[in-house]
Design an enzyme around this catalytic site. Structure first.
Site, PDB file in Angstrom:
ATOM      1  N   CYS A   1      83.744  99.194  89.431  1.00 10.56           N
ATOM      2  CA  CYS A   1      83.390  97.918  88.835  1.00 10.56           C
ATOM      3  C   CYS A   1      83.929  96.852  89.786  1.00 10.56           C
ATOM      4  CB  CYS A   1      84.041  97.785  87.458  1.00 10.56           C
ATOM      5  SG  CYS A   1      84.083  96.082  86.865  1.00 10.56           S
TER       6      CYS A   1
ATOM      7  N   CYS B   1      82.844  95.682  81.170  1.00 10.52           N
ATOM      8  CA  CYS B   1      82.473  94.274  81.307  1.00 10.52           C
ATOM      9  C   CYS B   1      80.996  94.072  81.622  1.00 10.52           C
ATOM     10  CB  CYS B   1      83.332  93.589  82.372  1.00 10.52           C
ATOM     11  SG  CYS B   1      82.927  94.108  84.047  1.00 10.52           S
TER      12      CYS B   1
ATOM     13  N   LYS C   1     111.535 144.151  91.561  1.00  9.20           N
ATOM     14  CA  LYS C   1     112.044 144.769  92.786  1.00  9.20           C
ATOM     15  C   LYS C   1     113.134 145.782  92.456  1.00  9.20           C
ATOM     16  CE  LYS C   1     111.397 140.379  95.228  1.00  9.20           C
ATOM     17  NZ  LYS C   1     112.015 139.216  95.866  1.00  9.20           N
TER      18      LYS C   1
ATOM     19  N   CYS D   1      87.568  92.105  85.013  1.00 11.51           N
ATOM     20  CA  CYS D   1      87.126  93.087  84.020  1.00 11.51           C
ATOM     21  C   CYS D   1      88.300  93.435  83.096  1.00 11.51           C
ATOM     22  CB  CYS D   1      86.631  94.337  84.743  1.00 11.51           C
ATOM     23  SG  CYS D   1      86.398  95.750  83.657  1.00 11.51           S
TER      24      CYS D   1
ATOM     25  N   ARG E   1     103.874 132.653 107.039  1.00 10.28           N
ATOM     26  CA  ARG E   1     103.680 134.093 107.076  1.00 10.28           C
ATOM     27  C   ARG E   1     102.537 134.475 108.023  1.00 10.28           C
ATOM     28  NH1 ARG E   1     101.932 139.065 104.220  1.00 10.28           N
ATOM     29  NH2 ARG E   1      99.895 138.252 103.711  1.00 10.28           N
TER      30      ARG E   1
ATOM     31  N   ASP F   1     121.910 106.506  93.512  1.00 11.41           N
ATOM     32  CA  ASP F   1     120.973 106.401  94.637  1.00 11.41           C
ATOM     33  C   ASP F   1     121.462 105.353  95.627  1.00 11.41           C
ATOM     34  OD1 ASP F   1     119.565 108.194  93.233  1.00 11.41           O
ATOM     35  OD2 ASP F   1     117.783 106.941  92.906  1.00 11.41           O
ATOM     36  N   ALA F   2     122.006 104.269  95.088  1.00 11.95           N
ATOM     37  CA  ALA F   2     122.443 103.177  95.969  1.00 11.95           C
ATOM     38  C   ALA F   2     123.584 103.648  96.863  1.00 11.95           C
ATOM     39  CB  ALA F   2     122.882 101.980  95.136  1.00 11.95           C
TER      40      ALA F   2
ATOM     41  N   LYS G   1     100.849 140.226  87.747  1.00  8.59           N
ATOM     42  CA  LYS G   1     100.050 139.003  87.761  1.00  8.59           C
ATOM     43  C   LYS G   1      99.776 138.559  86.333  1.00  8.59           C
ATOM     44  CE  LYS G   1      98.682 137.546  91.514  1.00  8.59           C
ATOM     45  NZ  LYS G   1      97.978 137.778  92.624  1.00  8.59           N
TER      46      LYS G   1
ATOM     47  N   ASP H   1     103.967 130.177  93.023  1.00  2.00           N
ATOM     48  CA  ASP H   1     102.644 130.034  93.630  1.00  2.00           C
ATOM     49  C   ASP H   1     102.694 128.957  94.708  1.00  2.00           C
ATOM     50  OD1 ASP H   1     100.067 130.660  94.050  1.00  2.00           O
ATOM     51  OD2 ASP H   1      99.266 129.581  92.318  1.00  2.00           O
TER      52      ASP H   1
ATOM     53  N   LYS I   1     107.246 134.777  90.351  1.00  2.00           N
ATOM     54  CA  LYS I   1     106.419 134.745  91.551  1.00  2.00           C
ATOM     55  C   LYS I   1     105.899 133.314  91.680  1.00  2.00           C
ATOM     56  CE  LYS I   1     102.749 137.370  93.857  1.00  2.00           C
ATOM     57  NZ  LYS I   1     102.053 136.237  94.409  1.00  2.00           N
TER      58      LYS I   1
ATOM     59  N   GLU J   1     111.950 138.561  89.113  1.00  4.05           N
ATOM     60  CA  GLU J   1     111.972 137.148  89.518  1.00  4.05           C
ATOM     61  C   GLU J   1     110.619 136.514  89.250  1.00  4.05           C
ATOM     62  OE1 GLU J   1     112.610 137.259  93.739  1.00  4.05           O
ATOM     63  OE2 GLU J   1     114.214 138.705  93.492  1.00  4.05           O
TER      64      GLU J   1
ATOM     65  N   GLU K   1     109.518 130.862  99.224  1.00  2.63           N
ATOM     66  CA  GLU K   1     108.232 130.273  98.914  1.00  2.63           C
ATOM     67  C   GLU K   1     108.381 128.755  98.904  1.00  2.63           C
ATOM     68  OE1 GLU K   1     105.977 132.612  98.557  1.00  2.63           O
ATOM     69  OE2 GLU K   1     104.262 131.739  97.506  1.00  2.63           O
TER      70      GLU K   1
ATOM     71  N   TYR L   1     124.122 106.721  97.761  1.00  2.80           N
ATOM     72  CA  TYR L   1     123.533 107.653  98.725  1.00  2.80           C
ATOM     73  C   TYR L   1     122.865 106.871  99.858  1.00  2.80           C
ATOM     74  CZ  TYR L   1     120.665 111.397 100.653  1.00  2.80           C
ATOM     75  OH  TYR L   1     120.075 112.292 101.504  1.00  2.80           O
TER      76      TYR L   1
ATOM     77  N   CYS M   1      79.317  98.551  84.594  1.00  3.75           N
ATOM     78  CA  CYS M   1      80.673  98.836  84.114  1.00  3.75           C
ATOM     79  C   CYS M   1      80.655  98.931  82.595  1.00  3.75           C
ATOM     80  CB  CYS M   1      81.637  97.736  84.553  1.00  3.75           C
ATOM     81  SG  CYS M   1      83.257  97.883  83.775  1.00  3.75           S
TER      82      CYS M   1
ATOM     83  N   TYR N   1     113.922 133.954  98.293  1.00  8.03           N
ATOM     84  CA  TYR N   1     113.978 135.176  97.485  1.00  8.03           C
ATOM     85  C   TYR N   1     114.305 136.431  98.280  1.00  8.03           C
ATOM     86  CZ  TYR N   1     109.109 135.258  99.110  1.00  8.03           C
ATOM     87  OH  TYR N   1     107.983 135.221  99.877  1.00  8.03           O
TER      88      TYR N   1
END
Ligand code: IVH
Length: 661
Positions: A421, A406, A285, A426, A136, A34-35, A309, A117, A115, A113, A170, A37, A403, A222
């Site tokens: 609270c 406490c 498909k 607490c 869409r 990461d560093a 589904k 969501d 689907k 494939e 998607e 990058y 609470c 897709y």
């Protein structure tokens, strides 16, 4: 740097950063840290600041989210984005297959494939450059969401070939991002998203692209429009999309036989709960594009495809009790304790009820038989109480006046759904604060999870975060289920956390509204906790992206005497409270070095430190991405490799010269 050199370097940096983006977000196999990058990104940003007219829309810098829009423009789809017909049983799938046989006169091969969501989108490329993203909509007209789509890291801004194409896919929010987002929203008293699909749609319909950028969205593509130009089959089109740099779902298979298709979708009905994203079915498909064309479309959907589904995963259970949990900000959350049920691959015995309004609106009572499901396949929730099953013994739940931990009188601020609270001392809040302080995203103290925190509290070894740094190994070793070894490891992990950067400490302190990102911004802009404590509301809001809510919270919580006492104790214990500034501006920014052999009068660690202080990065092995190899006495095979790759080799004097330039 002159303009032409800048242009060249920018081009090189953009390609390189996008390649690492692709490796990380599409291929799931990063090659740099990461560093490293961040260093590349910093170099890009500072060059673009210097030459603002050289910024291009496909620059990775544009992924962070640009200006706030006034509204979305409508776009007309060149060809309608259709929906799919549904199948709910094996019988429906066989009927679909018979239809295809009749219509086509052959036994077609199928591609199956997942689907996903999420939200159907189209993305357009001109000469390989991403130019537009759209929803869409009603299938004929959608909305232009280019600015928001650009923030999706797995969406290529530039393809591997300069083609002009339209691709559909998607956009979605992975389960983990959804759970994290809702957890934060709950803590902050904001409305929750019902499922990842709503969260993704809500994020892409934000006028401020920075919000979309913060939401960790993802994209599977897709379909390639006009796929005939790229091959004979849909299968080839998917592979082609992958070659161009898109993320295509690896869960896909081709079958000759409808019974094999049925078997395959059946295996995923249960297994889908293991996937990191929500699915609501699978899509079948016809593979051959000529056969697809022959089958054609109805006004609503293609005849050559069907969506299977998955049955909704809901189960009945009974509410045995409603218990209360106190979070680190004092939020008191009611939880339903359920008779355990099996749901989507796990045993569910609890479900959050969020707040008292939720319980009242759904008229949920203790003893009720309820319908349970997993929101977006992940978080158990109560769909409804089955009121016909009541026998009169059900108990209406009352919000807690005090609470549960406490005993302080609970408060509900007008306009907020949560009850809190108000007592910062607490014990339940402190426990959660310690757990948060030690967590992965904060001080990352390995081995200090909830169970160990509880044991430390119970034994009286800690009463708050500040006590962590004075706990002795022998005291920990005496605890149940803790040995000498694990005690020593824990003390070492606590010790190690002292060196964490300020941003982690700030996040770990659990200041309301200060998430990991705000913590980083504050640490980078103020540089030390002392400077931050001295900062005014105006100075805080002067930082881009820090608004009034965060600023007000930082000012008031850092002014709290208990917080000030805690910070002083942490400083006395030797916890780091300053942030090293990113060394983006150094003369070696973005340059990668490899060291080999011994350098006279300079240890390897010293050389590394000098290079890093100048903004460079030191890595262990030579590759085509190495900029310089520094060779001393008795160099190893790295020198030979550098020479073979044509990478410039420096001796100690040349290195020192570059460093002082
Ligand atoms: S194909 C002509 N494939 O499901 C192409 N759709 O109910 C039609 N969806 O609007 C779509 N994953 O948003 C296709 N692998 C996939 C899909 C998929 C999700 C969505 C898509 C579509 C909806 C239809």
């Amino acid at each position: 740097m002159d303009r032409q050199t800048a242009q060249q370097r920018l081009d090189q940096l953009r390609r390189e950063i996008e390649r690492h983006n692709w490796l990380y977000h599409v291929k799931d196999s990063p090659e740099i840290s990461d560093a490293q990058y961040d260093a590349l990104m910093q170099e890009l940003l500072s060059l673009e600041r210097e030459f603002p007219d050289l910024v291009t829309p496909d620059s990775p810098s544009q992924r962070v989210g640009g200006e706030v829009l006034e509204g979305f423009t409508a776009v007309v789809h060149p060809s309608p984005m259709l929906s799919l017909d549904n199948a709910f049983s094996a019988g429906d799938l066989r009927a679909f297959h018979q239809r295809m046989q009749r219509l086509l006169g052959v036994d077609p091969a199928y591609v199956v494939e997942m689907k996903i969501d999420g939200l159907a989108v189209a993305v357009d490329y001109e000469d390989g450059i991403f130019v537009r993203g759209s929803t869409r909509g009603d299938g004929y007209r959608g909305e232009d969401i280019t600015a928001n789509m650009r923030t999706i890291k797995s969406l290529p801004l530039r393809l591997k070939e300069p083609v002009s194409i339209r691709v559909r896919g998607e956009a979605f929010m992975p389960k983990k991002a959804f759970a994290d987002l809702n957890r934060i929203r709950e803590e902050q008293g904001q409305a929750l998203f019902a499922n990842p699909r709503n969260a993704a749609a809500g994020s892409l319909r934000q006028l401020d692209p920075k919000i979309a950028a913060s939401r960790h969205l993802d994209l599977f593509v897709y379909a390639l429009e006009g796929a005939e130009a790229h091959g004979d089959t849909h299968w080839q089109a998917l592979n082609r999309l992958e070659e161009l740099g898109f993320k295509v779902n690896p869960v896909r298979r081709r079958f000759q036989d409808i019974e094999a298709v049925i078997e395959y979708v059946e295996t995923w009905r249960v297994k889908r709960s293991e996937l990191p994203y929500a699915t609501d079915g699978m899509v079948i498909k016809v593979d051959d594009l000529a056969l697809q064309a022959r089958a054609g479309n109805t006004v609503k959907s293609p005849r050559w495809a069907i969506a299977w589904k998955f049955p909704a995963q809901q189960e009945k259970s009974r509410i045995l009790d409603i218990t209360l949990n106190v979070g680190r900000t004092g939020a008191i959350t009611p939880t339903a304790e359920l008779e355990p049920v099996q749901l989507a691959g796990t045993t569910v015995s609890r479900a959050s009820l969020h707040n008292e309004d939720y319980i009242r609106d759904k008229d949920i009572r203790i003893g009720d038989l309820v319908l349970v499901q997993k929101a977006g396949d992940i978080i158990p929730e109560i769909v409804e109480s089955l009121k016909d099953h009541r026998d009169g013994r059900e108990v209406i739940w009352q919000p807690p006046t005090h609470c549960p931990a406490c005993g302080s009188k609970s408060v509900r601020v007008a306009g907020e759904a949560v009850r809190r609270c108000p007592n910062p001392s607490c014990p339940a809040q402190i426990r959660e604060r310690v757990i948060h302080y030690a967590s992965r995203g904060a001080m990352d103290i390995e081995g200090l999870g909830p169970a160990v925190v509880d044991a430390l509290f119970k034994a009286g070894l800690i009463n708050n975060v500040g006590d962590l740094y004075s706990v002795k190994a022998e005291d920990i070793a005496a605890l149940e289920r803790m040995g000498k070894k694990s005690a020593a490891n824990l003390v070492a992990a606590i010790e190690k956390s002292k060196a964490q950067p300020l941003e982690r400490l700030l996040f770990g302190l659990g200041i309301r509204f200060v998430g990991a990102k705000a913590a980083r911004l504050l640490a980078e802009n103020f540089g030390s906790i002392d400077a931050l404590m001295a900062a005014s509301h105006e100075q805080l809001t002067a930082v881009p992206e820090i608004g009034d809510t965060i600023a007000a919270s930082v000012v008031s919580e850092l002014a709290d005497p208990d917080m000030q006492h805690l910070i002083r104790r942490l400083q006395e214990a030797g916890v780091n409270t300053v942030q090293e500034q990113p060394r983006s501006g150094g003369p070696l920014a973005g340059k990668t070095f490899v060291l080999t052999g011994t350098l006279e009068g300079l240890t390897r660690a010293e050389a590394q430190k000098l290079i890093q202080e100048a903004g460079g990065t030191v890595t262990g092995s030579v590759s085509s991405r190495t900029d310089y190899v520094v060779a001393g006495d008795k160099p190893g095979s790295k020198l030979a490799k550098a020479q073979a790759l044509g990478i410039p080799v420096l001796d100690k004097d040349k290195l020192l010269k570059i460093l002082s330039s």
